[in-house]
Design an enzyme around this catalytic site. Structure first.
Site, PDB file in Angstrom:
ATOM      1  CE  LYS A 146     -40.105  -5.957   6.718  1.00 54.11           C
ATOM      2  NZ  LYS A 146     -40.841  -5.088   5.822  1.00 54.11           N
ATOM      3  CG  HIS A 202     -61.977 -33.681  18.496  1.00 53.35           C
ATOM      4  ND1 HIS A 202     -62.559 -34.765  19.106  1.00 53.35           N
ATOM      5  CD2 HIS A 202     -62.881 -33.224  17.594  1.00 53.35           C
ATOM      6  CE1 HIS A 202     -63.762 -34.974  18.571  1.00 53.35           C
ATOM      7  NE2 HIS A 202     -63.972 -34.043  17.657  1.00 53.35           N
ATOM      8  CD  GLU A 211     -49.627  -6.466   8.026  1.00 58.80           C
ATOM      9  OE1 GLU A 211     -50.118  -5.852   7.071  1.00 58.80           O
ATOM     10  OE2 GLU A 211     -48.569  -7.103   7.943  1.00 58.80           O
TER      11      GLU A 211
HETATM   12  O1  PA5 Z   1     -49.937  -5.622   4.251  1.00 59.69           O
HETATM   13  C1  PA5 Z   1     -48.793  -5.310   4.026  1.00 59.69           C
HETATM   14  O2  PA5 Z   1     -48.480  -4.184   3.600  1.00 59.69           O
HETATM   15  C2  PA5 Z   1     -47.653  -6.284   4.212  1.00 59.69           C
HETATM   16  O3  PA5 Z   1     -48.059  -7.496   4.726  1.00 59.69           O
HETATM   17  C3  PA5 Z   1     -46.981  -6.516   2.873  1.00 59.69           C
HETATM   18  O4  PA5 Z   1     -47.934  -7.029   1.978  1.00 59.69           O
HETATM   19  C4  PA5 Z   1     -45.808  -7.492   2.998  1.00 59.69           C
HETATM   20  O5  PA5 Z   1     -44.906  -7.032   3.943  1.00 59.69           O
HETATM   21  C5  PA5 Z   1     -45.130  -7.657   1.653  1.00 59.69           C
HETATM   22  O6  PA5 Z   1     -44.659  -6.416   1.216  1.00 59.69           O
HETATM   23  P1  PA5 Z   1     -44.205  -6.199  -0.283  1.00 59.69           P
HETATM   24  O7  PA5 Z   1     -45.376  -6.440  -1.160  1.00 59.69           O
HETATM   25  O8  PA5 Z   1     -43.738  -4.775  -0.339  1.00 59.69           O
HETATM   26  O9  PA5 Z   1     -43.092  -7.172  -0.562  1.00 59.69           O
END
Ligand code: PA5
Length: 427
Positions: free
Chosen positions: A415, A301, A280
């Protein structure tokens, strides 16, 4: 912890590494002075100090949760779940029945999984630790609704609030609103800390403490490596600069996939957490190393063939654990039909280490650069060190790459489509 890049020297020169470290040092300066991209998300840098002030309260909440039920369900996804899952898995005995079970929900939409979880919890008292920074993420919001409904059925409407702890934004979002309205104990995820950098906030610490592990030691480990990795006066001994530099040099040479490998199955989820952190943070603007992982020797393996002999774009980062507490010695066998007497008397760890050394040699010979990260042991302190090391390395590496390591614009795309397909208003 310690980083060994001698197995990269066939692929990268010392001169290139020194140049890369110098560039990484400049990027660390930008990070620490708050001059880089995404500088409104730097709260995680001082978490080893800041969270030390919170542990007494977190441990108290954990003790309360442990005493009032045998199971706690952590509801969250992405950065709101992977950190605690990684730490708990790394420290847990896979065969022991835990004194207090910590389960996870809301990290996917599987009906089968959630239905089985509901069956397990039917008629029982349990706790919910619901974690969402935005407070509006679909997967955890759905799981929370289901579990809260079940808890109400099990305990009665007036008795559930003490069984729920919410970890969310200080003022915004549906979860904050519910926590305030319904009187749940709550913790704040600071505005300036993104999900994937939040393991040392209550997001990671409360589930880990509830599972019975030592969060003070986790934070102490993080503080120890923070002192080393935030020190920009000694760039050559700063492992985060070496790691960030090497990754980017290798990427420029065409090694666009990094495989984090372990020889301890307990580290599987640490790799899942690492994949989110680097994936990310760096995978954007058409750039970035693709983070993958493998558990060895198991995957030798399966994926082993490709790593050794497939397309040459993989480099490997090995998590190498030095000490295990347990000793399993290989017994002598009179008949020796399996021809294993030549290693009788040795421990499994000695054999595992030789497998690691032999695999590194084979992979380097096969054209795979290998970085080795050595951990003293699989305990809270060492895990805290490793996680903070990866966080600071990731931020510096993202700056070297030229991206903002603290945003994640790409995660929104699915989303919008899902909401439209489900008929949500406004999509
Ligand atoms: O790193 C990030 O920002 C995302 O992976 C969030 O942690 C994830 O989408 C969960 O979001 P939230 O904590 O707002 O529910």
């Amino acid at each position: 912890m310690w980083i060994d890049y001698s197995n990269c020297l066939k692929f990268v020169s010392e001169k290139e590494i020194a140049h890369g470290q110098k560039n990484a040092k400049t990027q660390l300066e930008h990070l620490l002075s708050g001059k880089g991209k995404g500088n409104d998300f730097l709260g995680w840098i001082t978490l080893p100090e800041d969270s030390a002030l919170l542990t007494a309260r977190i441990n108290k909440t954990a003790e309360r949760l442990r005493s009032q039920a045998a199971i706690s369900v952590v509801v969250g996804i992405g950065g709101s779940y992977l950190g605690s899952k990684a730490v708990i898995e790394a420290l847990s005995d896979p065969f022991a029945k835990a004194q207090h079970q910590v389960l996870f929900a809301g990290h996917h939409l599987s009906e089968s999984y959630h239905s089985k979880l509901i069956s397990l919890l039917e008629g029982k008292a349990f706790n919910i630790i619901v974690i969402s920074k935005s407070g509006t993420t679909t997967e955890p919001a759905l799981a929370f609704r289901l579990l809260k409904d079940l808890l109400t059925e099990n305990l009665g409407k007036n008795n559930i609030s003490s069984h729920i702890v919410a970890i969310t934004d200080s003022s915004r979002g549906a979860l904050r609103e519910m926590a305030d309205r319904e009187g749940y104990e709550s913790y704040i995820i600071p505005d300036n800390i993104g999900g994937r950098y939040s393991v040392l906030t209550p997001v990671g610490l409360l589930p880990v403490a509830t599972a019975g592990f030592n969060i003070n030691s986790l934070i102490e480990g993080a503080a120890e490596i923070a002192a080393v990795t935030r020190d920009n006066n000694n760039p050559l001994t700063n492992p985060a600069l070496s790691y960030a530099a090497l990754r980017n040099i290798l990427l420029q040479k065409g090694y666009s996939v990094e495989m984090l490998v372990n020889y301890e199955p307990g580290l599987h989820y640490l790799a899942e957490w690492w994949k989110q952190l680097f994936g990310e943070s760096e995978g954007k603007d058409g750039k970035g190393i693709f983070p993958a992982s493998a558990s060895l020797t198991t995957d030798l393996h399966s994926l082993g063939q490709y790593i050794q002999d497939g397309q040459r774009f993989i480099f490997e980062t090995v998590l190498s654990v030095n000490n295990t507490d347990e000793k399993v010695l290989i017994p002598f066998d009179q008949a020796d039909t399996d021809k294993l007497n030549y290693i009788a008397g040795k421990s499994l760890s000695e054999v595992n280490k030789k497998a690691e050394e032999g695999t590194i040699m084979a992979h380097v010979d096969g054209g795979v650069p290998v970085i080795r990260i050595e951990l003293r042991e699989l305990k809270e302190h060492a895990i805290g060190e490793l996680m903070y090391f990866f966080e600071i390395s990731c931020a510096v590496s993202g700056y070297v790459l030229g991206v903002n390591p603290f945003d994640q614009p790409g995660v929104e795309a699915y989303k919008t489509n899902m909401f439209r397909l489900l008929g949500k208003e406004g999509y």
